[in-house]
Every structure is written in structure tokens, then in C-alpha cells.
Design an enzyme around this catalytic site. Structure first.
Site, PDB file in Angstrom:
ATOM      1  N   SER A  78       0.796  -1.211   0.166  1.00 51.05           N
ATOM      2  CA  SER A  78      -0.407  -0.013  -0.005  1.00 51.05           C
ATOM      3  C   SER A  78       0.942   1.088   0.252  1.00 51.05           C
ATOM      4  O   SER A  78       1.487   1.423  -1.149  1.00 51.05           O
ATOM      5  CB  SER A  78      -1.065  -0.006   1.000  1.00 51.05           C
ATOM      6  OG  SER A  78      -1.919   0.956   1.091  1.00 51.05           O
ATOM      7  N   ASP A  93     -10.150  -5.385  -5.585  1.00 50.14           N
ATOM      8  CA  ASP A  93      -9.716  -4.014  -4.323  1.00 50.14           C
ATOM      9  C   ASP A  93     -10.091  -2.605  -3.773  1.00 50.14           C
ATOM     10  O   ASP A  93     -10.628  -1.862  -4.671  1.00 50.14           O
ATOM     11  CB  ASP A  93      -8.438  -3.768  -4.297  1.00 50.14           C
ATOM     12  CG  ASP A  93      -6.707  -3.042  -3.461  1.00 50.14           C
ATOM     13  OD1 ASP A  93      -7.520  -2.638  -3.126  1.00 50.14           O
ATOM     14  OD2 ASP A  93      -5.629  -3.123  -3.599  1.00 50.14           O
ATOM     15  N   HIS A 114      -7.654  -5.120   0.182  1.00 47.95           N
ATOM     16  CA  HIS A 114      -6.692  -4.746   0.523  1.00 47.95           C
ATOM     17  C   HIS A 114      -6.014  -4.845   1.535  1.00 47.95           C
ATOM     18  O   HIS A 114      -4.847  -4.910   1.728  1.00 47.95           O
ATOM     19  CB  HIS A 114      -7.010  -2.906  -0.118  1.00 47.95           C
ATOM     20  CG  HIS A 114      -6.038  -2.310   0.050  1.00 47.95           C
ATOM     21  ND1 HIS A 114      -5.175  -2.041  -0.608  1.00 47.95           N
ATOM     22  CD2 HIS A 114      -5.093  -1.451   1.603  1.00 47.95           C
ATOM     23  CE1 HIS A 114      -4.001  -1.496  -0.855  1.00 47.95           C
ATOM     24  NE2 HIS A 114      -4.335  -1.129   1.216  1.00 47.95           N
TER      25      HIS A 114
END
Length: 405
Positions: free
Chosen positions: A172, A345, A376
Site C-alpha cells: 500500500s 481491491d 486491500h
């Protein structure tokens, strides 16, 4: 007599249950936002290191070194550096336990494992000239993490280990920081053997996030509210507060109550989330940071670009000598990159991933996870992580090391 025996047996079983719960509760308490104790608790050697950035932030790194079992001396092994995501810390790489956490998998594969942290999280709340009560302390986004935090940590790790290059794994925001560093300071591409980016956040114009859709137009533009929030801390790092969240999940028979706290960040489809990790997850996430980090992403949502922070025309001219912030030169990111993403996601849409990939000059591999409902947060705490994602990372890194020999 028989009735008394039954009563005594029931009381004994109830007592055992309470003892087991207390034991579990105690084991949860001692590992709240404490990577050193967690790693020791899992049976591995650990070191804590500190490094200071050019702008004065004191960062903590955690190392899981390779040690000679007979002599107790450190062994020289390939280095891998792991960097966590938004409002997270080095603890997230350890939450899956001693058997399935990526940090331990890499250590068992023979790597010298370093866990990085960014300014503002639970391990990085010191500055040489400012304290956490000052707005100036929190006036940063992930841009500063890319141009100050990551290079300071990378330089320190290479200097400490005597190595010339390392592998990188980021999830991320960790991927965001990596892209910022290597586009702004392209000389650092030479010190990364490879980079594995798990759901990297660069372009976010197609995100499904409700926060971005509702709050993004406000906090992603220059106005009174966004200006006021530029020097504000995001989330509490108080250990008593985290202990409360953890204990609530531990006692609650319905994990949906705990999972719902994650919905704004990860989405509503959490069927792959390893729910046994919820007490640990709540004890270690969020780990702190600035509101400006989130606002920088919101700016990307509004502008549809991956660029530096927008201060408004006047301040942009002072910072960049132009009215709009410059875009990050992703064409300069020459490190061999492997990307993992999911079509489900909630934060990073496949369209945004493919847009990123078209600008990176050295993409070695792209993996779309085979589970359609993968979100995610599952890249860290999902069921099946080891069997697919983590094993592929280890295999690809080992392949690179074998080519070098």
C-alpha cells in the site's frame, strides 16, 4: 452425591475456560504495539535500531538477523527491507504468527530481515527540534517519507550490514513511498536488487473507497478545512486505547463488530480476512500518522494524477516554481518491480494499477490474486496469503540471488 459431582465438574470446566481466556488475554496484552517483544515471543532474535532523518525525525527499525547458532555471531546474508502501509507499522508484517508471517518466512529462507517505520507512527514520534504537540511535527505526507525517511533507513541498513544492495517489499503506502524515493532520487534505484509492491497506491482516481468519494472532494482541494488539518495528527497511538480495542474483539463472540471498524479502510467484503487475528490487528492498527498523508491521496483522487502535494498556486510557486505541483517521474524508477493486485481491491482499482504499470520501465512480473473477493487488507491478514503471495515473493527473490552467484 451424583448431582454434587456434576456441579463440581461444571464449575471446574468453567474455571478452565476462564483460565484459558485469561491466558489468551494476557498473551494479547504483552504484544500490543511492541515489535521487539512480539518477535522474541515468536522465538526469533531481534534488534532495535534508530536513525535520524535530515529533517530531524528519529525513526525506529526492527531487525531479525541471521545468527550463527554455535558462535552467536551475526551472519552476512542478503538483506530485505519491508515497509508497511498507511497508518501502520512494522508490527503488521508479524501478525500472521511465527509460521505464516512474511518477515519470518523471509528469515527462514535465509534473509537478513529489516522492518522499517515512517514518521508519526508509534515507533517514530520524536524529532530533534519539534515535539508532538506542535503542528509543525505533523505537517508531512508520504512525500517526506519518500525523500527523507526511506533514504535515511536504507543508508543506515546498508552501512550497518556492509551490503551494497537490498531487496524491498512494500504494501500500500509502502509502495507509494518507494515510488516517490526512486522517482525523486533516482540514484537509489542502484541500491535495490528488486522491489515487490503489494497493492501499491499511486493513482487512485478509480478507487471504490467511500471515504474518497464523500470526503475526497473536500480534503482533496485547497480550502479552509484542508489547510487547518495540515498539521494535525491522525489516530491515537495510546496503548491503553489499543488495549481496549483488542480486548473488545477478544471478548466479543461476533467478530463482525470488530471488522466493521476496518470497513472505511478496507471495504465491506471481508470474507478472506483471518478473523483470529482481530485482537492483534486492533492492537496494532492504526499506528498513527498525519491527516496530511490521507489528504495527499485525496488530492490524487481529485486531480487523477500521481504528483507532489498541492499547496495552492501561491505556495506551489514557492515550493516548485510552478502553479501546479509536478508529477512524479515514474519513468526514472528503474528497479526491477513485481506487483501484486486484486480485482476486488477497495482502495486500488485494477485500472489504476495498470495505469501505474504502463509508466514503470522495468516491470518483471504482475500477479493478480486468484481470489475474486480479496481486498486491500487481505494482502497482510488474509487467509491463503502464504500459499500464494508470500511464497511467490520468496521464490522470486531466491531466483534473483541464484542468478547473482
Amino acid at each position: 452425591m451424583r448431582r454434587e459431582r456434576v456441579v463440581l465438574l461444571c464449575l471446574a470446566l468453567l474455571g478452565l475456560q476462564q483460565v484459558s481466556r485469561a491466558t489468551l488475554r494476557q498473551s494479547r496484552e504483552i504484544i500490543i504495539t511492541d515489535a521487539v517483544r512480539r518477535i522474541q515471543n515468536d522465538g526469533y532474535n531481534v534488534e532495535r535500531h534508530s536513525v535520524t532523518t535530515k529533517d530531524g525525525y528519529v525513526l525506529t527499525l526492527h531487525r531479525i538477523p541471521q545468527v550463527d547458532p554455535e558462535l552467536g555471531s551475526l551472519l552476512r546474508r542478503p538483506v530485505v527491507f519491508l515497509l508497511s502501509g498507511l497508518y501502520a507499522s512494522s508490527d503488521v508484517w508479524l501478525l500472521n504468527g511465527r509460521e505464516d508471517s512474511l518477515a519470518y518466512l523471509l528469515w527462514r529462507a535465509g534473509y537478513d530481515v529489516w522492518l522499517g517505520n515512517n514518521r508519526g507512527n508509534i515507533y517514530c514520534r520524536k524529532n530533534m527540534w519539534r515535539n508532538t504537540t506542535e503542528r509543525e511535527f505533523w505537517d508531512f505526507s508520504w512525500h517526506e517519507m519518500g525523500v527523507y525517511d526511506l533514504p535515511a533507513q536504507v543508508d543506515y541498513v546498508l552501512r550497518t550490514t556492509g551490503q551494497k544492495a537490498m531487496h524491498f517489499v512494500g504494501i500500500s503506502q509502502g509502495g507509494t513511498v518507494f515510488l516517490v524515493l526512486n522517482s525523486m532520487l533516482p540514484q537509489y534505484n542502484a541500491v535495490f536488487k528488486s522491489a515487490t509492491l503489494l497493492a501499491p497506491v499511486a493513482y487512485v482516481s478509480n478507487t471504490k473507497s467511500g471515504l474518497a468519494k464523500v470526503i475526497g472532494p473536500v480534503l482533496g482541494t485547497r480550502n479552509y478545512v484542508s489547510k487547518m488539518l495540515e498539521g494535525v495528527e491522525m489516530f491515537s497511538t495510546n496503548k491503553f486505547f489499543k488495549k481496549f480495542l483488542s480486548m473488545t474483539c477478544l471478548e466479543n463472540e461476533k467478530p463482525l463488530v470488530c471488522i466493521s471498524r476496518l470497513w472505511p479502510a478496507v471495504g465491506y467484503d471481508t470474507r478472506f480476512l483471518n478473523k483470529t487475528l482481530l485482537p492483534d490487528l486492533m492492537a496494532n492498527f492504526p499506528a498513527g500518522g498525519s491527516v496530511k498523508q490521507l489528504m495527499h491521496y485525496f488530492q490524487g483522487y481529485v486531480s487523477t494524477r500521481f504528483r507532489q502535494y498541492d499547496y495552492g498556486p501561491e505556495r506551489n510557486w514557492l515550493h516548485y516554481q510552478q502553479l501546479e505541483p509536478p508529477e512524479y517521474a515514474l519513468e526514472k524508477v528503474s528497479t526491477p518491480v513485481t506487483v501484486f493486485f486484486s480485482e476486488n481491491d477497495y482502495i486500488v482499482a485494477p485500472a489504476d494499477i495498470w495505469r501505474l504499470l504502463t509508466r514503470l520501465p522495468n516491470v518483471e512480473a504482475v500477479y493478480k490474486v486468484p481470489w475474486k473477493r480479496w481486498n486491500h487488507f487481505d494482502f497482510i491478514c488474509g487467509l491463503g496469503v502464504r500459499e500464494y503471495i508470500f511464497d511467490n515473493i520468496v521464490i522470486s527473490m531466491n531466483r534473483y540471488e541464484q542468478r547473482r552467484r
